[in-house]
Design a protein around this motif. Structure first.
Motif, mmCIF file in Angstrom:
data_model
loop_
_atom_site.group_PDB
_atom_site.id
_atom_site.type_symbol
_atom_site.label_atom_id
_atom_site.label_comp_id
_atom_site.label_asym_id
_atom_site.label_seq_id
_atom_site.Cartn_x
_atom_site.Cartn_y
_atom_site.Cartn_z
ATOM 1 N N VAL A 75 11.583 5.406 -1.530
ATOM 2 C CA VAL A 75 12.170 5.280 -0.191
ATOM 3 C C VAL A 75 11.061 5.080 0.838
ATOM 4 O O VAL A 75 11.161 4.219 1.718
ATOM 5 C CB VAL A 75 13.041 6.512 0.152
ATOM 6 N N GLU A 76 9.988 5.864 0.751
ATOM 7 C CA GLU A 76 8.857 5.738 1.677
ATOM 8 C C GLU A 76 8.235 4.337 1.601
ATOM 9 O O GLU A 76 7.926 3.729 2.625
ATOM 10 C CB GLU A 76 7.781 6.785 1.370
ATOM 11 N N ILE A 77 8.057 3.832 0.390
ATOM 12 C CA ILE A 77 7.474 2.497 0.201
ATOM 13 C C ILE A 77 8.359 1.434 0.837
ATOM 14 O O ILE A 77 7.890 0.575 1.588
ATOM 15 C CB ILE A 77 7.268 2.223 -1.310
ATOM 16 N N LEU A 78 9.649 1.502 0.544
ATOM 17 C CA LEU A 78 10.572 0.517 1.100
ATOM 18 C C LEU A 78 10.675 0.642 2.611
ATOM 19 O O LEU A 78 10.730 -0.369 3.329
ATOM 20 C CB LEU A 78 11.949 0.662 0.451
ATOM 21 N N GLN A 79 10.647 1.870 3.106
ATOM 22 C CA GLN A 79 10.746 2.075 4.553
ATOM 23 C C GLN A 79 9.554 1.428 5.271
ATOM 24 O O GLN A 79 9.718 0.812 6.321
ATOM 25 C CB GLN A 79 10.837 3.566 4.872
ATOM 26 N N ARG A 80 8.371 1.547 4.692
ATOM 27 C CA ARG A 80 7.187 0.896 5.277
ATOM 28 C C ARG A 80 7.380 -0.614 5.343
ATOM 29 O O ARG A 80 7.025 -1.258 6.331
ATOM 30 C CB ARG A 80 5.942 1.215 4.451
ATOM 31 N N ALA A 81 7.924 -1.188 4.261
ATOM 32 C CA ALA A 81 8.154 -2.635 4.231
ATOM 33 C C ALA A 81 9.184 -3.041 5.279
ATOM 34 O O ALA A 81 8.987 -4.031 5.988
ATOM 35 C CB ALA A 81 8.606 -3.061 2.833
ATOM 36 N N SER A 117 8.092 -11.022 8.974
ATOM 37 C CA SER A 117 7.562 -11.596 7.736
ATOM 38 C C SER A 117 7.578 -10.526 6.650
ATOM 39 O O SER A 117 7.664 -9.331 6.941
ATOM 40 C CB SER A 117 6.128 -12.103 7.951
ATOM 41 N N LEU A 118 7.514 -10.967 5.396
ATOM 42 C CA LEU A 118 7.506 -10.026 4.288
ATOM 43 C C LEU A 118 6.245 -9.167 4.319
ATOM 44 O O LEU A 118 5.158 -9.658 4.618
ATOM 45 C CB LEU A 118 7.593 -10.765 2.952
ATOM 46 N N ALA A 119 6.406 -7.912 3.985
ATOM 47 C CA ALA A 119 5.264 -6.987 3.944
ATOM 48 C C ALA A 119 4.494 -7.168 2.636
ATOM 49 O O ALA A 119 4.979 -7.750 1.678
ATOM 50 C CB ALA A 119 5.772 -5.548 4.068
ATOM 51 N N GLY A 120 3.296 -6.626 2.611
ATOM 52 C CA GLY A 120 2.505 -6.604 1.399
ATOM 53 C C GLY A 120 1.969 -7.957 1.004
ATOM 54 O O GLY A 120 1.897 -8.879 1.801
ATOM 55 N N GLU A 121 1.604 -8.039 -0.275
ATOM 56 C CA GLU A 121 1.042 -9.270 -0.801
ATOM 57 C C GLU A 121 1.816 -9.682 -2.050
ATOM 58 O O GLU A 121 2.301 -8.836 -2.782
ATOM 59 C CB GLU A 121 -0.438 -9.100 -1.154
ATOM 60 N N ASP A 146 0.839 -1.198 0.000
ATOM 61 C CA ASP A 146 0.000 0.000 0.000
ATOM 62 C C ASP A 146 0.875 1.250 0.000
ATOM 63 O O ASP A 146 1.701 1.432 0.877
ATOM 64 C CB ASP A 146 -0.887 -0.036 1.253
ATOM 65 N N GLU A 147 0.693 2.086 -1.007
ATOM 66 C CA GLU A 147 1.507 3.292 -1.090
ATOM 67 C C GLU A 147 0.700 4.568 -0.844
ATOM 68 O O GLU A 147 1.187 5.654 -1.138
ATOM 69 C CB GLU A 147 2.198 3.379 -2.447
#
Length: 148
Positions: free
Chosen positions: A121-127, A136-140, A89-90
């Protein structure tokens, strides 16, 4: 590796193994060679996963922009297999990146050159933060949860 996929530019971010801080890597121009360039960056940076930002509406729905990104992420996943490609989710990542750049003293005109990388960077930082909390891995995984 984090990817903010736009129709004109694609921001890419990375982080070093075992760290919790992501950094900007490159802005890839959208077009015929975009998938190959992102796959080459993945080969260079050797991430554990690629997180592609999924542009949901504020209410969490998937519309045209999400379908575009999902199609691109599926094509990327085919190129980089078996490396996991995951959708995250972005919502508000570009707005947050813009605030960060403004806070660092970058004017709006200057931001255009950096905003895609900053959003990645924001997306990766959330993950990274999700993984630190949950182990565990983030997202789907790409290809799942495609109901509109």
């Amino acid at each position: 590796m984090g990817v903010d996929w736009g129709k004109v530019r694609i921001g890419v971010a990375a982080c070093n193994a075992g760290t919790t801080l992501s950094y900007p890597v490159e802005t890839v121009q959208a077009g015929a060679q975009e998938l190959q360039r992102i796959a080459a960056l993945a080969a260079e940076y050797e991430p554990g996963a690629i997180y592609v930002g999924l542009p949901l509406t504020l209410s969490g729905e998937r519309q045209q922009a999400a379908k575009f990104v999902m199609d691109k992420a599926e094509a990327l996943a085919a190129l980089v297999s078996p490396l996991p490609v995951r959708l995250i989710d972005e919502r508000m990542s570009t707005a947050s990146a813009s605030r960060s750049l403004s806070g660092a003293g970058h004017r709006a005109k200057q931001q255009r050159r950096m905003i895609d990388q900053a959003a990645a960077v924001e997306i990766l930082q959330r993950a990274i933060e999700w993984e630190a909390r949950t182990s565990s891995l983030a997202g789907e995984p790409v290809g799942e949860g495609e109901a509109s």
